[in-house]
Design an enzyme around this catalytic site. Sequence first.
Site, PDB file in Angstrom:
ATOM      1  CG  ASN A 160      -1.831   1.134   1.342  1.00  0.00           C
ATOM      2  OD1 ASN A 160      -1.778   2.051   0.519  1.00  0.00           O
ATOM      3  ND2 ASN A 160      -2.699   1.110   2.327  1.00  0.00           N
ATOM      4  CE  LYS A 161       3.014   6.800  -4.425  1.00  0.00           C
ATOM      5  NZ  LYS A 161       4.411   6.385  -4.504  1.00  0.00           N
TER       6      LYS A 161
ATOM      7  CG  ASN B  34     -13.031  -1.451   1.775  1.00  0.00           C
ATOM      8  OD1 ASN B  34     -13.442  -1.972   2.804  1.00  0.00           O
ATOM      9  ND2 ASN B  34     -11.876  -0.795   1.715  1.00  0.00           N
TER      10      ASN B  34
ATOM     11  N   GLY C 127     -16.809   2.225   1.083  1.00  0.00           N
ATOM     12  CA  GLY C 127     -15.597   2.942   1.492  1.00  0.00           C
ATOM     13  C   GLY C 127     -14.436   2.723   0.530  1.00  0.00           C
TER      14      GLY C 127
ATOM     15  CB  SER D 245     -10.665   5.387  -2.647  1.00  0.00           C
ATOM     16  OG  SER D 245      -9.496   4.672  -2.348  1.00  0.00           O
ATOM     17  CD  GLN D 246      -7.132   3.668  -6.415  1.00  0.00           C
ATOM     18  OE1 GLN D 246      -7.304   3.513  -7.626  1.00  0.00           O
ATOM     19  NE2 GLN D 246      -6.567   4.760  -5.912  1.00  0.00           N
TER      20      GLN D 246
ATOM     21  CG  HIS E  54      -8.016  -2.905  -3.991  1.00  0.00           C
ATOM     22  ND1 HIS E  54      -8.896  -2.215  -4.792  1.00  0.00           N
ATOM     23  CD2 HIS E  54      -8.103  -2.326  -2.771  1.00  0.00           C
ATOM     24  CE1 HIS E  54      -9.468  -1.251  -4.100  1.00  0.00           C
ATOM     25  NE2 HIS E  54      -9.011  -1.296  -2.856  1.00  0.00           N
TER      26      HIS E  54
ATOM     27  CG  LEU F 205      -9.212  -2.161  13.680  1.00  0.00           C
ATOM     28  CD1 LEU F 205      -8.176  -2.807  12.774  1.00  0.00           C
ATOM     29  CD2 LEU F 205      -8.689  -2.083  15.112  1.00  0.00           C
TER      30      LEU F 205
ATOM     31  CE  LYS G  30      -8.020   9.717   5.990  1.00  0.00           C
ATOM     32  NZ  LYS G  30      -8.234   9.693   4.565  1.00  0.00           N
TER      33      LYS G  30
HETATM   34  P1  B4P Z   1      -9.891   1.142  -1.090  1.00  0.00           P
HETATM   35  O1  B4P Z   1     -10.545  -0.124  -0.684  1.00  0.00           O
HETATM   36  O2  B4P Z   1     -10.272   1.600  -2.465  1.00  0.00           O
HETATM   37  O3  B4P Z   1     -10.119   2.304  -0.034  1.00  0.00           O
HETATM   38  P2  B4P Z   1      -9.609   2.439   1.474  1.00  0.00           P
HETATM   39  O4  B4P Z   1      -8.934   1.220   1.958  1.00  0.00           O
HETATM   40  O5  B4P Z   1     -10.757   2.924   2.301  1.00  0.00           O
HETATM   41  O6  B4P Z   1      -8.540   3.523   1.355  1.00  0.00           O
HETATM   42  P3  B4P Z   1      -8.700   5.001   0.868  1.00  0.00           P
HETATM   43  O7  B4P Z   1      -7.882   5.093  -0.342  1.00  0.00           O
HETATM   44  O8  B4P Z   1     -10.140   5.395   0.750  1.00  0.00           O
HETATM   45  O9  B4P Z   1      -8.004   5.803   1.988  1.00  0.00           O
HETATM   46  P4  B4P Z   1      -8.379   6.186   3.496  1.00  0.00           P
HETATM   47  O10 B4P Z   1      -7.949   7.572   3.658  1.00  0.00           O
HETATM   48  O11 B4P Z   1      -9.778   5.782   3.887  1.00  0.00           O
HETATM   49  O12 B4P Z   1      -8.358   0.910  -1.057  1.00  0.00           O
HETATM   50  C1  B4P Z   1      -7.487   1.488  -1.935  1.00  0.00           C
HETATM   51  C2  B4P Z   1      -6.113   1.100  -1.457  1.00  0.00           C
HETATM   52  O13 B4P Z   1      -5.146   1.369  -2.446  1.00  0.00           O
HETATM   53  C3  B4P Z   1      -5.740   1.855  -0.213  1.00  0.00           C
HETATM   54  O14 B4P Z   1      -5.086   0.983   0.643  1.00  0.00           O
HETATM   55  C4  B4P Z   1      -4.823   2.884  -0.788  1.00  0.00           C
HETATM   56  O15 B4P Z   1      -3.964   3.415   0.203  1.00  0.00           O
HETATM   57  C5  B4P Z   1      -4.111   2.098  -1.856  1.00  0.00           C
HETATM   58  N1  B4P Z   1      -3.474   2.881  -2.932  1.00  0.00           N
HETATM   59  C6  B4P Z   1      -3.921   4.016  -3.503  1.00  0.00           C
HETATM   60  N2  B4P Z   1      -3.049   4.430  -4.479  1.00  0.00           N
HETATM   61  C7  B4P Z   1      -2.049   3.521  -4.513  1.00  0.00           C
HETATM   62  C8  B4P Z   1      -0.868   3.374  -5.279  1.00  0.00           C
HETATM   63  N3  B4P Z   1      -0.517   4.286  -6.176  1.00  0.00           N
HETATM   64  N4  B4P Z   1      -0.068   2.302  -5.065  1.00  0.00           N
HETATM   65  C9  B4P Z   1      -0.394   1.390  -4.121  1.00  0.00           C
HETATM   66  N5  B4P Z   1      -1.501   1.469  -3.342  1.00  0.00           N
HETATM   67  C10 B4P Z   1      -2.323   2.533  -3.526  1.00  0.00           C
HETATM   68  O16 B4P Z   1      -7.425   5.248   4.319  1.00  0.00           O
HETATM   69  C11 B4P Z   1      -6.051   5.375   4.185  1.00  0.00           C
HETATM   70  C12 B4P Z   1      -5.416   4.038   4.424  1.00  0.00           C
HETATM   71  O17 B4P Z   1      -5.642   3.635   5.783  1.00  0.00           O
HETATM   72  C13 B4P Z   1      -6.015   2.948   3.581  1.00  0.00           C
HETATM   73  O18 B4P Z   1      -4.982   2.123   3.180  1.00  0.00           O
HETATM   74  C14 B4P Z   1      -6.963   2.243   4.516  1.00  0.00           C
HETATM   75  O19 B4P Z   1      -7.209   0.929   4.140  1.00  0.00           O
HETATM   76  C15 B4P Z   1      -6.209   2.357   5.832  1.00  0.00           C
HETATM   77  N6  B4P Z   1      -7.058   2.321   7.008  1.00  0.00           N
HETATM   78  C16 B4P Z   1      -8.377   2.594   7.105  1.00  0.00           C
HETATM   79  N7  B4P Z   1      -8.799   2.494   8.387  1.00  0.00           N
HETATM   80  C17 B4P Z   1      -7.723   2.140   9.121  1.00  0.00           C
HETATM   81  C18 B4P Z   1      -7.502   1.878  10.507  1.00  0.00           C
HETATM   82  N8  B4P Z   1      -8.482   1.972  11.376  1.00  0.00           N
HETATM   83  N9  B4P Z   1      -6.266   1.563  10.911  1.00  0.00           N
HETATM   84  C19 B4P Z   1      -5.243   1.487  10.022  1.00  0.00           C
HETATM   85  N10 B4P Z   1      -5.375   1.721   8.680  1.00  0.00           N
HETATM   86  C20 B4P Z   1      -6.597   2.038   8.252  1.00  0.00           C
END
Ligand code: B4P
Length: 327
Positions: free
Chosen positions: A100-101, A149, A155, A157-158, A162, A288, A292
């Site tokens: 995860n980036k 998701n 929730g 975003s992609q 995945h 969990l 922000k």
């Molecule tokens: P999605 O299923 O689409 O969405 P998400 O996990 O809810 O993450 P979101 O992007 O909405 O971010 P949020 O601020 O809510 O997952 C997309 C995934 O792809 C994410 O893991 C994202 O980071 C990753 N991604 C995006 N661009 C990328 C790239 N260029 N290369 C590789 N990976 C990429 O949450 C931020 C992060 O915190 C997310 O990873 C989320 O899963 C994590 N998170 C949420 N709740 C948490 C908690 N309670 N404790 C710890 N981590 C938590």
Amino acid sequence: MTSVLANLNEKIANCYEKAAQQGEIVFKPSTSETITTDQGNEFVLTLLTSLSAKPTQENSPEQVQRPKDFNPFVNPDPLLTVVADLKLEDGAPSYNILLNKFPVTPNHILLTTSEFQSQNAPLSASDLTASFRILEQLDLKSRHFGFYNCGDSSGASQAHKHVQFMELPANFVPFADYLAGQEDPFIANSRKEPLQSSKLPFAHFILPLPASKDALYQDDYLTMAFSSLLARCMTVFREHDCDIGYNVIFCKKWIMLVPRSKSVYTARIAEGEPELTLGINSCGFLGLILVKNEALKQLVLKVSPEAILQELGFPNTAGKKSDEYDY
Ligand code: B4P
């Protein structure tokens, strides 16, 4: 496949170290605290403390420079790629395991399909098998969970399929552990409903899973377990006449599906205060909650995590039996 996954924890750690050194990981330091609510439920509240110093995912320079429809999971960044072109067997679809980036906890990984598949599609038999094979390896180091998701209200975003994997916080016991620990593994059917805690206000459907790998990977067990839970979600969507969106959360002991009505909670701490928006994905329904900023943390504490999750899901159906109109 199993041999490709050998030493997965070491591969992840090495890849993470290299990517972080080269500035390819946007890590956001955070602080966490465990709270027990008036209803006796445990939640871990994680606050990202460094938002002013670090870019967020949405406005990081990397994201801003990219076209709006940029898909990070097609031709993924080699520095973020832990395992490329993972195949369960000849002729099966192939996957990548990526870092995860934008992780909140280090070594957060993603299982992505190599070719584009929609995040709105249910998990396939090979998605499920690959996910549990990965979990097996991750748990050699510490306890992890996987999540998916699915759909706009979940929730996500992609848009590219995945599944994500994260370490469970130390000393945190998910509520599903208590429920699943009391029952032998079973597949839900018209006579036996999935497990559901009556201490939580939102609908959720849990099945305990067999500890034996032979039982788990044989006879489409995972697919049947998943689809018996998805059927309960479909009944909820039909009854509420709404689109399909749900969270899938799993560990080696159980699998849970949570039907979702909305992805974000919006409210004010008090009249005249600015409106706040809190996005919740699968992690929130495990207990969990990620906030922000401090104002959002105060909102969660004031309103209670249960009230927020209730609004983003559907009413709890514990005790309800399936009838002939249900899926
Ligand atoms: P999605 O299923 O689409 O969405 P998400 O996990 O809810 O993450 P979101 O992007 O909405 O971010 P949020 O601020 O809510 O997952 C997309 C995934 O792809 C994410 O893991 C994202 O980071 C990753 N991604 C995006 N661009 C990328 C790239 N260029 N290369 C590789 N990976 C990429 O949450 C931020 C992060 O915190 C997310 O990873 C989320 O899963 C994590 N998170 C949420 N709740 C948490 C908690 N309670 N404790 C710890 N981590 C938590």
